[in-house]
Design a protein around this motif. Structure first.
Motif, PDB file in Angstrom:
ATOM      1  N   UNK A 334      38.466  -7.571 -13.281  1.00 13.44           N
ATOM      2  CA  UNK A 334      37.891  -6.314 -12.809  1.00 13.44           C
ATOM      3  C   UNK A 334      38.344  -5.910 -11.410  1.00 13.44           C
ATOM      4  N   UNK A 335      39.263  -6.680 -10.815  1.00 11.22           N
ATOM      5  CA  UNK A 335      39.744  -6.353  -9.466  1.00 11.22           C
ATOM      6  C   UNK A 335      40.336  -4.946  -9.456  1.00 11.22           C
ATOM      7  N   UNK A 336      39.953  -4.103  -8.506  1.00 11.19           N
ATOM      8  CA  UNK A 336      40.524  -2.751  -8.442  1.00 11.19           C
ATOM      9  C   UNK A 336      42.032  -2.778  -8.253  1.00 11.19           C
ATOM     10  N   UNK A 337      42.674  -1.694  -8.598  1.00  4.97           N
ATOM     11  CA  UNK A 337      44.116  -1.572  -8.478  1.00  4.97           C
ATOM     12  C   UNK A 337      44.578  -1.786  -7.034  1.00  4.97           C
ATOM     13  N   UNK A 338      45.722  -2.422  -6.817  1.00  4.59           N
ATOM     14  CA  UNK A 338      46.264  -2.533  -5.457  1.00  4.59           C
ATOM     15  C   UNK A 338      46.817  -1.214  -4.936  1.00  4.59           C
ATOM     16  N   UNK A 339      46.807  -0.181  -5.789  1.00  5.32           N
ATOM     17  CA  UNK A 339      47.333   1.123  -5.394  1.00  5.32           C
ATOM     18  C   UNK A 339      46.268   2.197  -5.602  1.00  5.32           C
ATOM     19  N   UNK A 340      45.232   2.220  -4.756  1.00  5.72           N
ATOM     20  CA  UNK A 340      44.161   3.205  -4.909  1.00  5.72           C
ATOM     21  C   UNK A 340      44.660   4.619  -4.613  1.00  5.72           C
ATOM     22  N   UNK A 341      43.865   5.585  -5.009  1.00 11.17           N
ATOM     23  CA  UNK A 341      44.223   6.988  -4.784  1.00 11.17           C
ATOM     24  C   UNK A 341      44.429   7.248  -3.294  1.00 11.17           C
ATOM     25  N   UNK A 342      45.672   7.637  -2.939  1.00 11.51           N
ATOM     26  CA  UNK A 342      46.031   7.818  -1.536  1.00 11.51           C
ATOM     27  C   UNK A 342      47.313   8.647  -1.492  1.00 11.51           C
ATOM     28  N   UNK A 343      47.158   9.974  -1.358  1.00  9.98           N
ATOM     29  CA  UNK A 343      48.323  10.859  -1.386  1.00  9.98           C
ATOM     30  C   UNK A 343      49.254  10.627  -0.198  1.00  9.98           C
ATOM     31  N   UNK A 344      48.690  10.288   0.940  1.00 11.92           N
ATOM     32  CA  UNK A 344      49.522  10.036   2.120  1.00 11.92           C
ATOM     33  C   UNK A 344      50.438   8.841   1.872  1.00 11.92           C
ATOM     34  N   UNK A 345      49.888   7.780   1.307  1.00 13.60           N
ATOM     35  CA  UNK A 345      50.692   6.602   1.023  1.00 13.60           C
ATOM     36  C   UNK A 345      51.713   6.897  -0.077  1.00 13.60           C
ATOM     37  N   UNK A 346      51.343   7.705  -1.061  1.00 11.69           N
ATOM     38  CA  UNK A 346      52.272   8.082  -2.125  1.00 11.69           C
ATOM     39  C   UNK A 346      53.480   8.813  -1.560  1.00 11.69           C
ATOM     40  N   UNK A 347      53.230   9.753  -0.671  1.00 10.20           N
ATOM     41  CA  UNK A 347      54.342  10.486  -0.052  1.00 10.20           C
ATOM     42  C   UNK A 347      55.235   9.559   0.763  1.00 10.20           C
ATOM     43  N   UNK A 348      54.642   8.642   1.495  1.00  8.63           N
ATOM     44  CA  UNK A 348      55.426   7.707   2.317  1.00  8.63           C
ATOM     45  C   UNK A 348      56.319   6.832   1.439  1.00  8.63           C
ATOM     46  N   UNK A 349      55.789   6.354   0.330  1.00  9.77           N
ATOM     47  CA  UNK A 349      56.573   5.509  -0.573  1.00  9.77           C
ATOM     48  C   UNK A 349      57.741   6.274  -1.182  1.00  9.77           C
ATOM     49  N   UNK A 350      57.542   7.526  -1.517  1.00  8.38           N
ATOM     50  CA  UNK A 350      58.634   8.321  -2.072  1.00  8.38           C
ATOM     51  C   UNK A 350      59.717   8.574  -1.033  1.00  8.38           C
ATOM     52  N   UNK A 351      59.304   8.741   0.217  1.00 10.67           N
ATOM     53  CA  UNK A 351      60.297   8.845   1.290  1.00 10.67           C
ATOM     54  C   UNK A 351      61.108   7.555   1.393  1.00 10.67           C
ATOM     55  N   UNK A 352      60.399   6.425   1.375  1.00 15.49           N
ATOM     56  CA  UNK A 352      61.071   5.130   1.472  1.00 15.49           C
ATOM     57  C   UNK A 352      61.999   4.890   0.285  1.00 15.49           C
ATOM     58  N   UNK A 353      61.644   5.428  -0.868  1.00 13.92           N
ATOM     59  CA  UNK A 353      62.449   5.238  -2.071  1.00 13.92           C
ATOM     60  C   UNK A 353      63.704   6.097  -2.082  1.00 13.92           C
ATOM     61  N   UNK A 354      63.843   6.992  -1.090  1.00 13.16           N
ATOM     62  CA  UNK A 354      65.037   7.820  -1.014  1.00 13.16           C
ATOM     63  C   UNK A 354      64.927   9.148  -1.718  1.00 13.16           C
ATOM     64  N   UNK A 355      63.703   9.660  -1.822  1.00 14.18           N
ATOM     65  CA  UNK A 355      63.493  10.950  -2.462  1.00 14.18           C
ATOM     66  C   UNK A 355      62.763  11.893  -1.499  1.00 14.18           C
ATOM     67  N   UNK A 356      63.461  12.433  -0.514  1.00 12.88           N
ATOM     68  CA  UNK A 356      62.826  13.373   0.415  1.00 12.88           C
ATOM     69  C   UNK A 356      62.526  14.702  -0.284  1.00 12.88           C
ATOM     70  N   UNK A 357      61.581  15.425   0.265  1.00 17.50           N
ATOM     71  CA  UNK A 357      61.258  16.736  -0.292  1.00 17.50           C
ATOM     72  C   UNK A 357      62.357  17.730   0.026  1.00 17.50           C
ATOM     73  N   UNK A 358      62.699  18.569  -0.962  1.00 15.04           N
ATOM     74  CA  UNK A 358      63.654  19.637  -0.731  1.00 15.04           C
ATOM     75  C   UNK A 358      62.966  20.851  -0.136  1.00 15.04           C
ATOM     76  N   UNK A 359      63.741  21.903   0.044  1.00 12.23           N
ATOM     77  CA  UNK A 359      63.195  23.125   0.632  1.00 12.23           C
ATOM     78  C   UNK A 359      62.056  23.701  -0.207  1.00 12.23           C
ATOM     79  N   UNK A 360      62.108  23.444  -1.504  1.00  8.22           N
ATOM     80  CA  UNK A 360      61.054  23.946  -2.397  1.00  8.22           C
ATOM     81  C   UNK A 360      59.896  22.966  -2.526  1.00  8.22           C
ATOM     82  N   UNK A 361      59.927  21.870  -1.746  1.00  7.54           N
ATOM     83  CA  UNK A 361      58.855  20.888  -1.784  1.00  7.54           C
ATOM     84  C   UNK A 361      58.980  19.879  -2.905  1.00  7.54           C
TER      85      UNK A 361
END
Length: 528
Positions: A334-361
């Motif tokens: 029953x341990x909660x997920x190690x990846x709780x709802x966190x949009x800020x962290x989600x955006x940071x991980x996508x940046x780290x993964x090499x997927x920056x936002x384009x001009x259209x977001x």
């Protein structure tokens, strides 16, 4: 030998008090036609090589199993009248029922059982691991079958229900491709109902087997399975009495409160303990985006399971974090997920993964396929499209019928990620291992390891748990497995739905066993 009794999680339907249909003990009434509603059409009528829900719904009406199970999963006789397990757990001996005949008049024998189990071990989505330890099948006479195992399989005695281990006629299937054999669409079995016709897109008709071994059953003359793909039409069909029975919540959840006010309808949650389901988001780990673990972690952080349960499933069920369903309380972590709802962290991980936002977001565009079996697919897909847009992932939702979905995911491997349902069944070795075991990545086999997940440590843990007779040690092995998968996120388990059966008040004894409406329905009868 009886298995250890278990208690099962009783889920509460949020905001709705279910009226359970009473099971009477009056003399069953003979005759009549029962109409069973299915929201999706089967692609076959026997669960030999496919365990999609629509096939599970009809298979056992014709093709039976060695055993059936009460609500607590204690085995009871069906095609086997007695069974024994050796003290070391490596020899299973079944005594078969005598005088049983296939629907074409041929006698049912031990040779049919041996043939069926050997075949299921090769082509059934779960058969490869369910019967992994079975090294020999002996038939000393026509009514005795002996399974010899290389190692114990503590779960195996619960695996002989009709839908999980269907016993099929050797003389019909031998020497053929079982997946294209005409009997997959016009089955021949030992069950209470004989196949009559299948009008694609409309209905399937079964007629009473007058030579059924368990006389005077069945009580009804005819079983009609009607395909009603439109959820709104399904609700109307129950209201008007056009259909008599449906299970796994066969109507839109939004309509339940209104339908409860219909005097002729009864609601039941019994008959679901053989299989706890989870709704999952599966990543294709061969996809260029989702093979990156940081991208998968980001998606996990962008998802709020509590919102999904409330919005997508109307609060009917329970949030699931682990690869093992909450209903399997003995093994679930029953341990909660190690990846709780966190949009800020989600955006940071996508940046780290090499997927920056384009001009259209937008960081990247990807297509989501959803399993069309069940009403939650479109709603869940809409939620995912909306929430992932908030972190720059543009999702296109692709809809298709069940056959096209299964082919795309399991044969063509032409998908990026998908929402899917998975039956955890009665034990993780049977229902869960198939989804994460690298040896169960089998192209063309539905509902196997669709993510193409590979981890030698996970394989080791699953294989050890499958043969571990020490209950405490087995629990520990499964919990270690869950922790690894939770970190590596090849998929995301989202919620465990609670299934509701709806029946007209004239329908009696439809859910007497752990598999409920998926059973052979030999006991069902109609009474005005």
């Amino acid at each position: 030998m009886k298995p250890t009794r278990r208690s099962f999680l009783s889920l509460t339907l949020a905001g709705l008090l279910l009226a359970a249909s009473p099971y009477t003990h009056a003399e069953p009434t003979r005759g009549g036609t029962l109409t069973l509603l299915l929201p999706s059409e089967p692609t076959a009528l026997v669960t030999v090589g496919n365990v999609a829900t629509p096939i599970l719904s009809v298979s056992a009406k014709v093709t039976e199993g060695l055993l059936k199970y009460d609500y607590d999963l204690n085995p009871e006789p069906q095609l086997a009248t007695a069974w024994n397990i050796s003290p070391d757990g490596t020899v299973y001996t079944f005594t078969l029922r005598q005088g049983v005949k296939w629907h074409d008049g041929k006698p049912f024998t031990a040779a049919d059982v041996a043939f069926s189990i050997e075949l299921l071990k090769k082509i059934h989505p779960r058969g490869r691991n369910t019967f992994a330890n079975v090294t020999a099948i002996e038939t000393p006479d026509d009514h005795t079958v002996v399974l010899r195992l290389s190692k114990p399989a503590p779960y195996l005695i619960r695996a002989f229900v009709a839908t999980e281990t269907p016993i099929i006629p050797k003389h019909i299937y031998e020497g053929t491709d079982p997946l294209t054999n005409p009997a997959t669409s016009a089955p021949i079995g030992t069950g209470p109902y004989k196949f009559k016709e299948w009008v694609r897109g409309s209905h399937i008709v079964y007629e009473r087997n007058p030579d059924y071994w368990d006389k005077p059953k069945p009580y009804i003359d005819r079983l009609i399975v009607r395909i009603v793909a439109d959820p709104a039409a399904a609700a109307i069909a129950f209201e008007t009495g056009t259909v008599d029975l449906g299970y796994r919540t066969p109507v839109p959840l939004a309509d339940l409160a209104r339908l409860k006010a219909v005097p002729s309808l009864r609601f039941e949650t019994k008959g679901n303990s053989y299989s706890y389901n989870v709704t999952r988001l599966e990543f294709n780990l061969d996809d260029p985006h989702f093979k990156n673990e940081k991208v998968r972690q980001a998606v996990a952080h962008a998802i709020d399971r509590n919102v999904i349960l409330k919005v997508v499933n109307y609060g009917v069920g329970q949030v699931a974090y682990s690869p093992i369903a909450p209903g399997l309380k003995t093994y679930n972590d029953p341990t909660p997920t190690p990846y709780p709802f966190d949009l800020k962290r989600a955006n940071a991980l996508l940046d780290e993964a090499g997927y920056p936002k384009g001009a259209d977001g937008v960081r990247f565009r990807v297509t989501l396929d959803y399993n069309p079996i069940g009403a939650d697919g479109p709603r869940l897909a809409d939620y995912l499209r909306t929430t992932l847009a908030r972190v720059g992932v543009a999702v296109t939702v692709r809809a298709q019928d069940a056959s096209a979905f299964i082919k795309r995911v399991y044969t063509d491997r032409d998908f990026a990620f998908t929402t899917n349902g998975a039956s955890n069944l009665f034990d993780p070795t049977v229902g869960v291992q198939r989804l994460y075991w690298s040896k169960n990545f089998i192209k063309g086999v539905p509902f196997s390891n669709g993510t193409h997940y590979q981890n030698p440590k996970v394989d080791q843990l699953l294989e050890a748990a499958a043969v571990e007779n020490d209950p405490a040690r087995r629990v520990q092995l499964f919990k270690e497995f869950q922790q690894i998968v939770a970190r590596e996120v090849p998929d995301l388990n989202l919620y465990q739905p609670e299934f509701i059966t709806i029946a007209n008040q004239r329908v009696h004894d439809h859910s007497l066993t752990a598999d409920g409406v998926e059973s052979n329905l030999a006991d069902v009868y109609l009474q005005p």
